[in-house]
Design a protein around this motif. Structure first.
Motif, PDB file in Angstrom:
ATOM      1  N   LEU A   1       0.780  -1.294  -0.039  1.00  0.00           N
ATOM      2  CA  LEU A   1      -0.003   0.111   0.084  1.00  0.00           C
ATOM      3  C   LEU A   1       0.807   1.314  -0.056  1.00  0.00           C
ATOM      4  N   LYS A   2       0.337   2.335  -0.629  1.00  0.00           N
ATOM      5  CA  LYS A   2       1.060   3.677  -0.799  1.00  0.00           C
ATOM      6  C   LYS A   2       0.092   4.706  -0.077  1.00  0.00           C
ATOM      7  N   SER A   3       0.654   5.881  -0.140  1.00  0.00           N
ATOM      8  CA  SER A   3      -0.090   7.002   0.403  1.00  0.00           C
ATOM      9  C   SER A   3      -1.234   7.214  -0.317  1.00  0.00           C
ATOM     10  N   GLU A   4      -1.124   7.065  -1.644  1.00  0.00           N
ATOM     11  CA  GLU A   4      -1.691   7.616  -2.726  1.00  0.00           C
ATOM     12  C   GLU A   4      -2.970   6.583  -2.620  1.00  0.00           C
ATOM     13  N   ASP A   5      -3.019   5.584  -1.946  1.00  0.00           N
ATOM     14  CA  ASP A   5      -4.170   4.601  -1.692  1.00  0.00           C
ATOM     15  C   ASP A   5      -5.057   4.793  -0.746  1.00  0.00           C
ATOM     16  N   THR A   6      -4.734   5.831   0.026  1.00  0.00           N
ATOM     17  CA  THR A   6      -5.494   6.612   0.844  1.00  0.00           C
ATOM     18  C   THR A   6      -6.930   6.993   0.545  1.00  0.00           C
ATOM     19  N   ALA A   7      -8.033   6.395   0.699  1.00  0.00           N
ATOM     20  CA  ALA A   7      -9.359   6.734   0.386  1.00  0.00           C
ATOM     21  C   ALA A   7     -10.471   5.965   1.010  1.00  0.00           C
ATOM     22  N   LEU A   8     -11.787   6.193   0.709  1.00  0.00           N
ATOM     23  CA  LEU A   8     -12.832   5.642   1.297  1.00  0.00           C
ATOM     24  C   LEU A   8     -13.160   4.538   0.262  1.00  0.00           C
ATOM     25  N   TYR A   9     -13.101   3.040   0.680  1.00  0.00           N
ATOM     26  CA  TYR A   9     -13.243   2.138  -0.589  1.00  0.00           C
ATOM     27  C   TYR A   9     -14.509   1.458  -0.224  1.00  0.00           C
ATOM     28  N   TYR A  10     -15.305   1.418  -1.226  1.00  0.00           N
ATOM     29  CA  TYR A  10     -16.872   0.994  -1.079  1.00  0.00           C
ATOM     30  C   TYR A  10     -16.971  -0.256  -2.155  1.00  0.00           C
ATOM     31  N   CYS A  11     -17.971  -0.841  -1.792  1.00  0.00           N
ATOM     32  CA  CYS A  11     -18.219  -1.978  -2.890  1.00  0.00           C
ATOM     33  C   CYS A  11     -19.817  -1.618  -3.500  1.00  0.00           C
TER      34      CYS A  11
END
Length: 115
Positions: free
Chosen positions: A86-96
């Motif tokens: 994982l990278k800092s740019e993967d920081t996010a709200l993840y939703y299905c």
């Protein structure tokens, strides 16, 4: 009642891993491709991956290729997203979501990648 609920997010250091889950209920899970999206701070939502009805086909966005693995367990009516490196740019709200536009979706689970 049709419902999607994500879990598994959290704070992780760069290079770490997380596995997200999405529990579905209230509809025939096997009738739908299932999708993962994410929305980073100040960004538009973006497609991450999708899994075909039987789990036999998975498509990834370029951001996910080689690092993320999407899968599903139809018996449990669950969708998964395993994320590595994982990278800092993967920081996010993840939703299905149940549709390709992400309109019918869960509330999401926050993933924060930071040291």
């Amino acid at each position: 009642q049709v419902q999607l609920v994500e879990s598994g997010g959290g704070l992780v250091q760069p290079g770490g891993s997380l596995k997200l889950s999405c529990a579905a209920s209230g509809f025939k899970f096997t009738d739908y491709w299932m999708y993962w999206f994410r929305q980073g701070p100040g960004k538009e939502p973006e497609f991450v991956a999708r899994v075909r009805y039987g789990g036999d086909r998975v498509n990834y966005a370029d951001i996910a290729k080689g690092r993320f693995t999407a899968s599903r367990d139809n018996a449990k009516m669950e969708l998964y997203l395993e994320m590595t490196d994982l990278k800092s740019e993967d920081t996010a709200l993840y939703y299905c979501a149940r549709d390709h536009l992400g309109n019918f979706r869960g509330p999401g689970t926050q993933v924060t990648v930071s040291s």
